[in-house]
Scaffold this active site. Structure first.
Site, mmCIF file in Angstrom:
data_model
loop_
_atom_site.group_PDB
_atom_site.id
_atom_site.type_symbol
_atom_site.label_atom_id
_atom_site.label_comp_id
_atom_site.label_asym_id
_atom_site.label_seq_id
_atom_site.Cartn_x
_atom_site.Cartn_y
_atom_site.Cartn_z
ATOM 1 N N LYS A 180 0.734 -1.370 -0.023
ATOM 2 C CA LYS A 180 0.122 -0.114 -0.015
ATOM 3 C C LYS A 180 0.734 1.288 0.094
ATOM 4 O O LYS A 180 1.702 1.310 0.922
ATOM 5 C CB LYS A 180 -0.952 -0.030 1.308
ATOM 6 C CG LYS A 180 -1.843 -1.053 1.275
ATOM 7 C CD LYS A 180 -3.099 -0.734 0.291
ATOM 8 C CE LYS A 180 -4.285 -1.801 0.455
ATOM 9 N NZ LYS A 180 -5.324 -1.358 -0.495
ATOM 10 N N LYS A 234 -14.503 -6.785 -6.515
ATOM 11 C CA LYS A 234 -14.553 -6.964 -5.191
ATOM 12 C C LYS A 234 -16.132 -7.280 -5.051
ATOM 13 O O LYS A 234 -17.011 -6.402 -5.416
ATOM 14 C CB LYS A 234 -13.988 -5.829 -4.219
ATOM 15 C CG LYS A 234 -12.362 -5.680 -4.218
ATOM 16 C CD LYS A 234 -12.093 -4.471 -3.418
ATOM 17 C CE LYS A 234 -10.540 -4.376 -3.384
ATOM 18 N NZ LYS A 234 -10.019 -3.322 -2.954
#
Length: 329
Positions: A148, A246
């Site tokens: 990230k 997702k």
């Protein structure tokens, strides 16, 4: 049909940082449907950057309660409820309910072969580069790691270099979480090429997809926040190489499988990701993972505690037994 909805707040092992956000819990809903002795369950965390939180999901389900309890199938659910966490939880419950009624695994109903273990990425939240490198070494069994970023050019570059030096052996992806602009992208990509990074996910803000028109990246680009539902898949062509599906974004496995079909028609790669949740929320995504070239289903690894039975991580892979989500007989 009886519909029950519960809310839960799942503590994380440690705060998790991405571009613009720090998380200390994963707040979720769990839907249970019961009908004639059969049962179905679904879990959802919603989509934080769309304001799709627990209160929003609960309100959406209450609005649809009458139609759901009157009896509904997955196709009708797509028309009844908008995409998002609430529909995902109900959709998952309908899949398991159907499997329980028929006494067959969900994957069989979905028309795929018996699932097998798949390599998953393990995600490192944004932190000091040295700490992230140490965490990467801590995932000794990992074959794939996702990093990230925060949108800070210098420290992001240091993060990527430190992690690659610590783990020269793994597939490495980075997730910018909308933290960059097109004028800064070349500099980021140059660092990623140097570090032999295999995927750059969501570099630009949702709504700035057109900035990628004509942009040629030596590293595959994945759309995440830019690709929410089936409606968005067509616009990915020529801008992204991969779409990250997702279930909380698209509203469930039913739509996710349709998105995978469309992506394959367009020659796009398919990735499955997750919002942080328990094995109950990973199980439907594991069905989709059987069709994906990139799998990111590490959500339970961030939690202090998971459900039992649970999915299993071993040798850098994830597998999900039918006992986690499926028929009880």
């Amino acid at each position: 049909m009886k519909l029950t909805v519960a809310r839960e707040s799942l503590p994380l092992k440690a705060p998790f940082r991405i571009s613009g956000h720090v998380f200390e819990t994963s707040d979720i809903i769990v839907v249970t449907l019961e009908d004639g002795g059969a049962r179905g369950r679904g879990e959802a965390a919603g989509v934080y950057y769309l304001g799709d939180d627990v209160d929003h999901m609960l309100a959406a389900i209450e609005t649809a309660r009458g139609a759901i309890e009157a009896g509904i199938d997955r196709a009708a659910l797509r028309e009844l409820m908008p995409a998002g966490g609430a529909r995902n939880a109900v959709d998952a419950a309908l899949w398991e309910l159907e499997a329980d009624r028929a006494g067959v695994p969900v994957w069989q109903i979905a028309g795929i072969d018996a699932p097998h273990p798949v390599i998953t990425t393990f995600t490192l939240g944004a932190d000091d580069p040295a700490a992230m490198a140490e965490a990467a070494r801590g995932w000794a069994d990992a074959r794939a790691i996702k990093v990230k970023l925060t949108g800070d050019d210098a420290i992001d570059a240091d993060r990527v270099r430190a992690i690659r030096a610590a783990r020269p052996d793994v597939w490495l992806g980075v997730d910018a979480n909308q933290g960059y602009t097109i004028d800064r992208l070349d500099a980021l990509v140059a660092v990623l090429v140097e570090a032999k990074v295999d995927l750059l996910e969501q570099p630009l803000k949702r709504g700035r997809e057109a900035d990628l028109d004509g942009y040629s990246s030596p590293i595959p680009l994945a759309g995440d926040e830019s690709i929410l539902t089936l409606e968005d898949v067509g616009g990915a062509k020529g801008r992204f190489d991969v779409i990250n599906i997702k279930l909380d974004k698209c509203g469930g496995l039913t739509e996710a499988l349709m998105m995978a079909d469309k992506a394959e028609e367009l020659g796009l790669g398919v990735m499955v990701g997750n919002m942080v949740g328990t094995s109950l929320s990973m199980a439907p995504a594991f069905i989709l993972a059987q069709r994906c070239t990139i799998v990111d289903l590490d959500g339970p690894t961030f939690l202090k505690a998971d459900r039992t039975p649970s999915i299993v991580y071993r040798d850098g892979t994830v597998t999900c037994d039918d006992s986690v989500w499926g028929p009880r007989r």
